[in-house]
Design a protein around this motif. Structure first.
Motif, short mmCIF file in Angstrom:
data_model
loop_
_atom_site.label_atom_id
_atom_site.label_comp_id
_atom_site.label_asym_id
_atom_site.label_seq_id
_atom_site.Cartn_x
_atom_site.Cartn_y
_atom_site.Cartn_z
N ARG A 114 -7.58 7.96 -2.53
CA ARG A 114 -8.45 6.83 -2.88
C ARG A 114 -9.87 7.28 -3.22
N LEU A 174 -9.63 -2.73 -5.50
CA LEU A 174 -8.47 -2.59 -4.62
C LEU A 174 -8.71 -1.56 -3.53
N THR A 175 -9.43 -0.48 -3.84
CA THR A 175 -9.61 0.62 -2.90
C THR A 175 -10.83 0.46 -1.99
N THR A 188 1.19 -0.71 -5.74
CA THR A 188 -0.05 -0.04 -6.10
C THR A 188 0.21 0.98 -7.21
N TRP A 230 -7.44 2.30 -10.10
CA TRP A 230 -6.43 1.81 -9.16
C TRP A 230 -6.01 0.41 -9.55
N VAL A 290 -3.17 -3.08 -9.41
CA VAL A 290 -2.12 -3.91 -8.80
C VAL A 290 -1.09 -4.16 -9.90
N ASP A 300 0.84 -1.19 0.00
CA ASP A 300 0.00 0.00 0.00
C ASP A 300 0.88 1.25 0.00
#
Length: 275
Positions: free
Chosen positions: A85, A223-224, A65, A92, A94, A42
């Motif tokens: 975020r 992800l967020t 991220t 967002w 990975v 993160d």
């Protein structure tokens, strides 16, 4: 490019997806897929390290991220991300860092190192439990009203923490003990660290022996998503906002113990897990 769908909050350690993009990461390449079981580091609170494993047979050297404007543009990574975020108009991602590129559209198998994930999950759950136990052990040192944790104790952890780092079966948390905390009403005068650590350990033994459920509330696959850690302790259910991974019950932890180390206007808590 859409936001990455993540399955690690459900405990997944493998999956199959499609490469949607490759971005430069220094002299390496960062692969973005539609869906991944990998937990990335993160960029705002880098407490839990990235998962290890493979993507398309390639070793994942790092997992970070990323963020990109929905309208298109450069993919920003880690500390270079300028968006928050909650900002609209961002995707967002990975980003799986590898040594060589795979073509967009390629189907890939993703395999997380399950043993390493389990060790990090144990360290992260123990970190939360140790923080709650530390709050309880220090509860009598507050002279003013302050915020309380889920067990009704003054929340020393959230009031004083400056950094938290998870590792395999362990964690290190650093707390400030300076003037700003004294103004909030906390007194560290004549604090007996050995006695405090013993009180923390006593609570941890009780909670591990209770073998109570641990789970993560997952409101969405992105992800967020604002995920929350929960644990049904004997004193009541507790919850802490958390984007990491965890064990399924306190009994999985085995033996959890802490050491408390003084510093210049700070306190360091080292938590270890012996399964």
């Amino acid at each position: 490019m859409n936001s990455t769908t993540v399955t690690f909050p459900r405990g997944e350690v493998s999956g199959r997806s499609e490469v949607v993009a490759a971005v430069p990461v220094g002299d390496r390449r960062g692969l973005v897929v539609a869906e991944t079981p990998f937990h990335p580091l993160d960029h705002t609170w880098p407490d839990q390290p990235a998962d290890r494993g493979t993507i398309g047979g390639l070793p994942v050297l790092d997992c970070v991220t990323g963020a990109v404007p929905a309208s298109g543009g450069e993919v920003l990574l880690g500390a270079d991300i300028t968006a928050r975020r909650e900002d609209e108009g961002w995707r967002w991602l990975v980003v799986h860092v590898v040594a060589q590129e795979l073509p967009a559209g390629s189907p890939v198998e993703l395999e997380v190192d399950a043993g390493y994930r389990a060790a990090l999950s144990a360290g992260h759950t123990a970190c939360h439990l140790a923080a709650l136990a530390l709050n309880a052990a220090l509860a009598g040192r507050w002279r003013k009203e302050t915020r309380f944790d889920a067990l009704g104790h003054p929340d020393f952890d959230q009031s004083a923490i400056t950094s938290s780092r998870i590792s395999a079966h362990a964690s290190v948390d650093v707390y400030r003990l300076g003037k700003s905390l004294r103004k909030k009403g906390f007194s560290a005068e004549d604090l007996d660290l050995a006695e405090t650590a013993e009180r923390v350990d006593d609570l941890l033994r009780t909670w591990v022996a209770a073998d109570v459920p641990v789970w993560v509330d997952v409101p969405g696959p992105e992800l967020t998503a604002r995920r929350t850690w929960h644990c049904s302790l004997p004193e009541g259910e507790v919850s802490i906002p958390c984007g990491g991974t965890h064990v399924r019950s306190t009994g999985e932890l085995g033996v959890v113990a802490v050491t408390l180390e003084p510093g210049e206007s700070e306190l360091t808590m080292r938590t270890t897990v012996r399964p």
